[in-house]
Design an enzyme around this catalytic site. Structure first.
Site, PDB file in Angstrom:
ATOM      1  N   TYR A  73     -51.911  38.547 127.706  1.00 54.14           N
ATOM      2  CA  TYR A  73     -50.882  37.794 126.969  1.00 54.14           C
ATOM      3  C   TYR A  73     -51.363  36.390 126.628  1.00 54.14           C
ATOM      4  O   TYR A  73     -51.025  35.848 125.574  1.00 54.14           O
ATOM      5  CB  TYR A  73     -49.557  37.759 127.753  1.00 54.14           C
ATOM      6  CG  TYR A  73     -48.699  38.959 127.438  1.00 54.14           C
ATOM      7  CD1 TYR A  73     -47.866  38.965 126.322  1.00 54.14           C
ATOM      8  CD2 TYR A  73     -48.748  40.106 128.218  1.00 54.14           C
ATOM      9  CE1 TYR A  73     -47.104  40.077 125.995  1.00 54.14           C
ATOM     10  CE2 TYR A  73     -47.987  41.222 127.902  1.00 54.14           C
ATOM     11  CZ  TYR A  73     -47.162  41.196 126.790  1.00 54.14           C
ATOM     12  OH  TYR A  73     -46.417  42.299 126.456  1.00 54.14           O
ATOM     13  N   ASN A 112     -41.504  40.278 116.283  1.00 52.81           N
ATOM     14  CA  ASN A 112     -42.744  39.548 116.565  1.00 52.81           C
ATOM     15  C   ASN A 112     -42.477  38.395 117.529  1.00 52.81           C
ATOM     16  O   ASN A 112     -41.426  37.768 117.495  1.00 52.81           O
ATOM     17  CB  ASN A 112     -43.358  39.024 115.273  1.00 52.81           C
ATOM     18  CG  ASN A 112     -43.736  40.162 114.331  1.00 52.81           C
ATOM     19  OD1 ASN A 112     -43.827  41.308 114.769  1.00 52.81           O
ATOM     20  ND2 ASN A 112     -43.935  39.855 113.076  1.00 52.81           N
ATOM     21  N   HIS A 129     -37.649  40.231 120.544  1.00 48.34           N
ATOM     22  CA  HIS A 129     -38.551  40.506 121.674  1.00 48.34           C
ATOM     23  C   HIS A 129     -39.049  39.229 122.348  1.00 48.34           C
ATOM     24  O   HIS A 129     -40.078  39.242 123.005  1.00 48.34           O
ATOM     25  CB  HIS A 129     -39.742  41.354 121.197  1.00 48.34           C
ATOM     26  CG  HIS A 129     -39.363  42.759 120.827  1.00 48.34           C
ATOM     27  ND1 HIS A 129     -40.232  43.658 120.266  1.00 48.34           N
ATOM     28  CD2 HIS A 129     -38.187  43.432 120.959  1.00 48.34           C
ATOM     29  CE1 HIS A 129     -39.611  44.814 120.045  1.00 48.34           C
ATOM     30  NE2 HIS A 129     -38.372  44.693 120.451  1.00 48.34           N
ATOM     31  N   CYS A 137     -40.690  31.192 134.617  1.00 54.22           N
ATOM     32  CA  CYS A 137     -40.923  31.393 136.058  1.00 54.22           C
ATOM     33  C   CYS A 137     -40.262  32.701 136.494  1.00 54.22           C
ATOM     34  O   CYS A 137     -39.107  32.960 136.158  1.00 54.22           O
ATOM     35  CB  CYS A 137     -40.342  30.206 136.822  1.00 54.22           C
ATOM     36  SG  CYS A 137     -40.421  30.405 138.608  1.00 54.22           S
ATOM     37  N   CYS A 140     -37.271  31.262 139.237  1.00 48.35           N
ATOM     38  CA  CYS A 140     -36.071  30.505 138.842  1.00 48.35           C
ATOM     39  C   CYS A 140     -35.768  30.587 137.351  1.00 48.35           C
ATOM     40  O   CYS A 140     -34.787  30.013 136.886  1.00 48.35           O
ATOM     41  CB  CYS A 140     -36.195  29.042 139.268  1.00 48.35           C
ATOM     42  SG  CYS A 140     -37.367  28.104 138.267  1.00 48.35           S
ATOM     43  N   CYS A 161     -41.793  25.717 140.723  1.00 48.88           N
ATOM     44  CA  CYS A 161     -41.508  26.156 142.088  1.00 48.88           C
ATOM     45  C   CYS A 161     -42.768  26.024 142.951  1.00 48.88           C
ATOM     46  O   CYS A 161     -43.335  27.034 143.402  1.00 48.88           O
ATOM     47  CB  CYS A 161     -41.038  27.607 142.090  1.00 48.88           C
ATOM     48  SG  CYS A 161     -39.465  27.902 141.289  1.00 48.88           S
ATOM     49  N   GLY A 202     -43.118  45.571 107.457  1.00 49.92           N
ATOM     50  CA  GLY A 202     -44.245  45.520 108.392  1.00 49.92           C
ATOM     51  C   GLY A 202     -43.946  46.034 109.779  1.00 49.92           C
ATOM     52  O   GLY A 202     -44.538  45.562 110.751  1.00 49.92           O
ATOM     53  N   ALA A 246     -47.149  43.015 102.818  1.00 49.83           N
ATOM     54  CA  ALA A 246     -46.064  42.032 102.733  1.00 49.83           C
ATOM     55  C   ALA A 246     -46.534  40.758 102.039  1.00 49.83           C
ATOM     56  O   ALA A 246     -45.801  40.166 101.248  1.00 49.83           O
ATOM     57  CB  ALA A 246     -45.558  41.713 104.149  1.00 49.83           C
TER      58      ALA A 246
HETATM   59  P1  OAD Z   1     -46.637  48.444 114.814  1.00 49.77           P
HETATM   60  O1  OAD Z   1     -48.038  48.102 115.156  1.00 49.77           O
HETATM   61  O2  OAD Z   1     -46.026  49.613 115.488  1.00 49.77           O
HETATM   62  O3  OAD Z   1     -46.521  48.703 113.244  1.00 49.77           O
HETATM   63  C1  OAD Z   1     -47.052  47.806 112.306  1.00 49.77           C
HETATM   64  C2  OAD Z   1     -46.663  48.284 110.924  1.00 49.77           C
HETATM   65  O4  OAD Z   1     -47.092  47.334 109.989  1.00 49.77           O
HETATM   66  C3  OAD Z   1     -47.262  49.636 110.512  1.00 49.77           C
HETATM   67  O5  OAD Z   1     -46.246  50.473 109.980  1.00 49.77           O
HETATM   68  C4  OAD Z   1     -48.274  49.244 109.432  1.00 49.77           C
HETATM   69  O6  OAD Z   1     -48.405  50.245 108.426  1.00 49.77           O
HETATM   70  C5  OAD Z   1     -47.628  47.993 108.870  1.00 49.77           C
HETATM   71  N1  OAD Z   1     -48.542  47.047 108.207  1.00 49.77           N
HETATM   72  C6  OAD Z   1     -49.852  46.815 108.459  1.00 49.77           C
HETATM   73  N2  OAD Z   1     -50.317  45.833 107.675  1.00 49.77           N
HETATM   74  C7  OAD Z   1     -49.283  45.417 106.896  1.00 49.77           C
HETATM   75  C8  OAD Z   1     -49.116  44.417 105.890  1.00 49.77           C
HETATM   76  N3  OAD Z   1     -50.129  43.643 105.501  1.00 49.77           N
HETATM   77  N4  OAD Z   1     -47.891  44.281 105.320  1.00 49.77           N
HETATM   78  C9  OAD Z   1     -46.856  45.067 105.699  1.00 49.77           C
HETATM   79  N5  OAD Z   1     -46.949  46.022 106.652  1.00 49.77           N
HETATM   80  C10 OAD Z   1     -48.142  46.195 107.245  1.00 49.77           C
HETATM   81  O7  OAD Z   1     -45.769  47.111 115.043  1.00 49.77           O
HETATM   82  P2  OAD Z   1     -44.200  46.963 115.265  1.00 49.77           P
HETATM   83  O8  OAD Z   1     -43.445  47.915 114.405  1.00 49.77           O
HETATM   84  O9  OAD Z   1     -43.905  45.517 115.128  1.00 49.77           O
HETATM   85  O10 OAD Z   1     -42.936  45.663 121.299  1.00 49.77           O
HETATM   86  O11 OAD Z   1     -44.053  47.386 116.767  1.00 49.77           O
HETATM   87  C11 OAD Z   1     -42.781  47.302 117.345  1.00 49.77           C
HETATM   88  C12 OAD Z   1     -42.897  46.893 118.779  1.00 49.77           C
HETATM   89  O12 OAD Z   1     -43.760  47.786 119.464  1.00 49.77           O
HETATM   90  C13 OAD Z   1     -43.535  45.529 119.001  1.00 49.77           C
HETATM   91  O13 OAD Z   1     -42.634  44.468 118.899  1.00 49.77           O
HETATM   92  C14 OAD Z   1     -44.055  45.645 120.385  1.00 49.77           C
HETATM   93  C15 OAD Z   1     -44.709  46.992 120.228  1.00 49.77           C
HETATM   94  O14 OAD Z   1     -45.064  47.636 121.319  1.00 49.77           O
HETATM   95  C16 OAD Z   1     -43.101  45.220 122.567  1.00 49.77           C
HETATM   96  O15 OAD Z   1     -44.140  44.765 122.986  1.00 49.77           O
HETATM   97  C17 OAD Z   1     -41.874  45.350 123.415  1.00 49.77           C
END
Ligand code: OAD
Length: 257
Positions: A73, A112, A129, A137, A140, A161, A202, A246
Site C-alpha cells: 500500500y 479509486n 473505498h 491507527c 484509536c 499511540c 473505467g 476516458a
Molecule cells: P478494474 O481493474 O477491475 O477495472 C478497470 C476497468 O477500467 C476495466 O474495465 C478496463 O477495461 C477499464 N479501463 C482501462 N483503461 C481505461 C481507460 N483509459 N479509460 C477507461 N477505462 C479503462 O478496476 P475497478 O473496476 O476500479 O477495490 O475495480 C473495482 C475495485 O476492485 C477496486 O476499487 C478495488 C478492486 O479490487 C478494493 O480494493 C476494495
C-alpha cells in the site's frame, strides 16, 4: 452518439458518475483486473507480480502479514501522490463546474483511492473505498497523512499511540469484507434517488455495491452511459456504450457542448 450524450450532460439536473481504476490508467496508475504490466520497469513488474491485489486487499491479509500489506500500500500511496490528473479527470471537474453554473447537481462516486479527482478540481466526490493518501491507527482510529517519503518501517507503529505496541498504521481504505463508509453510502443513495443521468467510467463493474448503482439509477429513470475500452457485465444494460479511453472520450464530450 457522443453528440447526444454531450447534450444530456449539458441539460441534466442530477448527473452521477461512477469511476474506477480505468480513469486513472492514463495517469500511470495500475488497474486491478486484466492489466498488462509489460510497460513497467522490471523491478516494478516483479513487485506487482509478487503480490496478488485481491488477496492483499483484505483484513485477513493485513492481520497475517501487516509488513507485506503495508509495503504494497505504501508503494501504491507514493505512486498516487506522484500521479497527476489526466484529461479524463479534468473533463469531469469541468462538467461539475458547468453543472454548478446552471444550479444542477454533479456527483462523482469513485472506487479509486488515489485522490486524483480532487487534484483535478472536482469538489463533490464521494470516496466509496476510502483513500490511500490517509492512514489510520488500528487502535484509536486517528487519521494521519504520511508525507511524500516512504514509510520508514513496515508495519508502522501509530504515532498517536506511542505506548500501545499493538497500535500500527493501516491505509484508510475499504478492504474486501469491510463495510463501506456509512456517509459515502448515504450520499450515494441520496443522489441516486433523483439522478437523471448516470455514467460508469473505467470500472469493470464486478465489485459491489458500486456495480449495481447503474441499475438503481436506471430504475429511477436515469439515462445510463458506459465509457470503457472493453465490454463489461453492464455493457448490455446501458442506454449508450462508448468504447474508448476516458482521457480521450470525456474531453470530446466536454468540447461538443
Ligand atoms: P478494474 O481493474 O477491475 O477495472 C478497470 C476497468 O477500467 C476495466 O474495465 C478496463 O477495461 C477499464 N479501463 C482501462 N483503461 C481505461 C481507460 N483509459 N479509460 C477507461 N477505462 C479503462 O478496476 P475497478 O473496476 O476500479 O477495490 O475495480 C473495482 C475495485 O476492485 C477496486 O476499487 C478495488 C478492486 O479490487 C478494493 O480494493 C476494495
Amino acid at each position: 452518439m457522443e453528440h447526444r450524450i454531450a447534450h444530456l450532460l449539458a441539460t441534466s439536473k442530477n448527473t452521477i458518475v461512477i469511476t474506477g481504476a480505468g480513469i486513472s490508467a492514463e495517469s500511470g496508475l495500475r488497474t486491478f483486473r486484466g492489466a498488462s504490466h509489460a510497460d513497467l520497469p522490471a523491478d516494478m513488474q516483479a513487485l506487482w507480480k509478487e503480490f496478488d491485489p485481491m488477496k492483499l486487499a483484505t483484513p485477513e491479509a493485513f492481520d497475517a502479514d501487516p509488513a507485506a500489506v503495508s509495503r504494497w500500500y505504501d508503494w501504491r500511496r507514493l505512486g498516487c501522490l506522484a500521479a497527476i490528473p489526466n484529461p479524463g479527470h479534468m473533463a469531469l471537474a469541468e462538467l461539475e463546474r458547468r453543472a454548478a453554473s446552471r444550479t444542477a447537481r454533479f456527483t462523482v462516486l469513485t472506487q479509486n483511492v488515489d485522490r486524483l479527482h480532487h487534484k483535478a478540481g472536482s469538489t463533490n466526490v464521494v470516496e466509496l473505498h476510502g483513500s490511500i493518501i490517509q492512514w489510520r491507527c488500528t487502535s484509536c482510529e486517528t487519521k494521519t497523512t504520511p508525507g511524500p517519503d516512504p514509510l520508514p518501517q513496515f508495519p508502522m507503529p501509530a504515532p498517536c499511540c506511542p505506548n500501545d505496541s499493538a497500535a500500527i498504521l493501516r491505509p484508510d481504505v475499504v478492504w474486501f469484507g469491510e463495510m463501506l463508509p456509512f456517509e459515502a453510502l448515504r450520499a450515494a443513495d441520496e443522489a441516486l434517488e433523483s439522478c437523471d443521468l448516470f455514467l460508469s467510467i473505467g470500472t469493470s463493474s464486478v465489485v459491489q455495491p458500486a456495480a449495481s448503482f447503474i441499475q438503481v439509477a436506471a430504475q429511477h429513470g436515469a439515462t445510463t452511459v458506459e465509457i470503457n475500452p472493453e465490454p463489461t457485465p453492464i455493457s448490455r444494460l446501458v442506454d449508450f456504450s462508448l468504447r474508448g479511453k476516458a482521457g480521450e472520450v470525456l474531453p470530446r464530450l466536454v468540447d461538443r457542448r
